[in-house]
Design an enzyme around this catalytic site. Structure first.
Site, mmCIF file in Angstrom:
data_model
loop_
_atom_site.group_PDB
_atom_site.id
_atom_site.type_symbol
_atom_site.label_atom_id
_atom_site.label_comp_id
_atom_site.label_asym_id
_atom_site.label_seq_id
_atom_site.Cartn_x
_atom_site.Cartn_y
_atom_site.Cartn_z
ATOM 1 N N ASN A 13 4.823 -40.069 -17.187
ATOM 2 C CA ASN A 13 5.380 -40.227 -18.526
ATOM 3 C C ASN A 13 5.968 -41.632 -18.614
ATOM 4 O OD1 ASN A 13 6.814 -40.151 -20.886
ATOM 5 N ND2 ASN A 13 7.977 -38.298 -20.389
ATOM 6 N N ARG A 87 1.516 -38.119 -20.268
ATOM 7 C CA ARG A 87 2.094 -37.731 -21.547
ATOM 8 C C ARG A 87 1.817 -38.874 -22.530
ATOM 9 N NH1 ARG A 87 8.050 -38.382 -23.834
ATOM 10 N NH2 ARG A 87 7.748 -37.166 -25.726
ATOM 11 N N HIS A 176 7.055 -32.927 -29.565
ATOM 12 C CA HIS A 176 7.507 -31.961 -28.541
ATOM 13 C C HIS A 176 6.464 -30.858 -28.350
ATOM 14 C CE1 HIS A 176 12.052 -32.863 -29.342
ATOM 15 N NE2 HIS A 176 11.614 -33.574 -28.325
ATOM 16 N N ARG A 236 19.525 -39.440 -33.927
ATOM 17 C CA ARG A 236 18.662 -39.451 -35.121
ATOM 18 C C ARG A 236 19.261 -38.547 -36.200
ATOM 19 N NH1 ARG A 236 13.392 -37.804 -32.031
ATOM 20 N NH2 ARG A 236 13.837 -39.093 -30.224
ATOM 21 N N GLU A 385 7.722 -29.292 -19.325
ATOM 22 C CA GLU A 385 6.619 -30.086 -19.881
ATOM 23 C C GLU A 385 5.704 -30.614 -18.780
ATOM 24 O OE1 GLU A 385 9.902 -31.767 -22.250
ATOM 25 O OE2 GLU A 385 8.322 -32.442 -23.595
#
Ligand code: AMP
Length: 399
Positions: A13, A87, A176, A236, A385
């Site tokens: 990743n 990823r 996600h 965010r 993940e």
């Protein structure tokens, strides 16, 4: 335990200045993990966790992605991967599932930087670096957006002129996806209810999103064209009036770049509390009556929970049938208080939680916390993940 793990897949990743990695055995029983950080800087380093959990730190001053990957491979020693799964954040409309990396796929990933300017270029750098070191090692791209490609148009279209969708692909993509895919699959494995299964998944971490999943398919999700839409997050803002940009420009003279920076990096828990983007810190200040920002921190927590509950409730409209709610991510996996407060927001859903069970679920524990009277199930499932990426990588390559 054998010292060599069988048929391992390397999961990579890549961020702009970091590489997270995990070497995962075929049976998912053994894992070596690590992270290279501060790439390009004098203080670049790798923190590597061996099979036995022992940590090693290696300084790699000035290393770029390629030289860091060379070092990572050498740290893996005789544990050679048979494939690499990357990823990749944005797969646009092209990629509705994981794919083997070919020159065409790589150029598409680069082209999609217009939709993910911070992430896709870094993901492409990682793919090229592995290619140049191990040209014969098969590589697969696993896209954050792919799982949501099953959303129907009523969920993924914005109510803007259709040409913007047809020519410029302006639509909701969702993110996600790897986590939502893992969590919904896992929930359907561990529930005692017979299918079909409809799940509301709450991935609540520094980035947060919710998804409605029916029979393994995403039907709607809270993030949109970018990961800014939807829930309130660490930094965010989540949903705001789209006219906010023009208002801020007109009244405060801010540039688009400044506004983008404020909404992505200075808002959310950090913006409202004024103290931190980290839920643990914000929760503890909210509980500290002597802290000058106690009221702001309490409001930040209240807004986070209200918005999460409101989003979950609204996403239930996407599901033909609801089995239950799954909580995950750093906040969803660890904070019993936040879970309870979100469920309190959804008071019309006849959710009944078992307080003791709820309190016992943290630090990587998986389990349910509904009572026998609850209309719907409640689960905490730690997300994985890396495992999902390894699984999809092997499936694409037929390994
Ligand atoms: P993630 O992005 O999934 O790693 O999640 C990071 C978020 O999880 C941060 O806001 C952390 O403060 C939060 N978190 C981790 N542990 C706890 C906890 N025990 N209580 C509340 N929040 C937590």
């Amino acid at each position: 335990m054998s010292n060599v793990i069988t048929k391992p897949t390397l999961v990579v990743n890549c961020g702009s200045s970091s590489i997270k990695y995990a070497l995962i055995s075929e049976d998912n029983q053994h894992r070596i993990t690590g992270m290279a950080e501060n790439l390009g800087l004098d203080n670049a380093r790798i923190v590597h966790k061996c099979l036995d959990g022992k940590k090693t730190e290696v300084d790699i001053p000035g290393a770029n992605h390629k030289s860091a990957l060379v070092k990572i491979m050498s740290l893996l020693g005789n544990q050679s991967p048979i494939a690499v799964g990357h990823r990749v954040v944005h797969g646009g409309r092209e990629f509705s599932s994981a794919v083997e990396i070919t020159p065409h796929v790589l150029s598409e990933i680069k082209r999609l930087k217009e939709l993910a300017p911070l992430h896709n270029p870094a993901n492409a750098i990682g793919i090229e670096a592995v290619q140049s070191i191990y040209p014969d090692l098969p590589q697969v791209g696993v896209f954050d957006t792919a799982f949501h490609q099953t959303m129907p148009p009523k969920a993924y279209r914005y109510a803007i002129p259709k040409e913007m969708y047809e020519k410029d692909f302006i639509r909701r993509y969702g993110f996600h996806g790897t986590s939502h895919a893992y969590l919904s699959h896992r929930a359907s494995q561990i529930t005692e209810q017979q299918g079909p299964h409809g799940w509301l998944i709450a991935h609540l971490g520094n980035g947060s999103s919710t998804t409605a999943v029916y029979e393994g398919k995403s039907l709607d999700t809270s993030m949109g064209l970018t990961p800014l839409e939807g829930l309130m997050m660490g930094t965010r803002c989540g949903d705001v009036d789209p006219s906010l940009h023009i208002h801020l420009k007109r009244t405060m003279g801010l540039s688009l770049e400044q506004i983008d920076e404020i909404l992505n990096k200075k808002s959310g828990l950090l913006g409202v509390s004024g103290v931190s983007n980290d839920m643990r810190t914000v929760e503890s200040i909210a509980n500290d009556n002597s802290h000058p920002d106690q009221k702001n921190a309490e409001l930040a927590v209240e807004m986070f929970c209200y918005r999460a509950g409101k989003y979950l409730a609204s996403l239930s409209c996407a599901l033909p049938h609801l089995t239950g709610i799954v909580f995950s991510g750093g906040i969803g996996e660890n904070s019993a208080t936040i879970r309870a407060r979100i469920i309190e927001v959804m008071r019309h859903f006849s959710l009944d939680l078992d307080e003791q069970k709820n309190d016992s679920l943290y630090g990587g524990e998986e389990g349910s916390f509904h009572t026998a009277d609850s209309k719907y199930e409640l689960w905490v499932i730690p997300t994985d993940e890396e495992y999902q990426i390894a699984k999809e990588t092997r499936a694409v390559l037929g390994l």
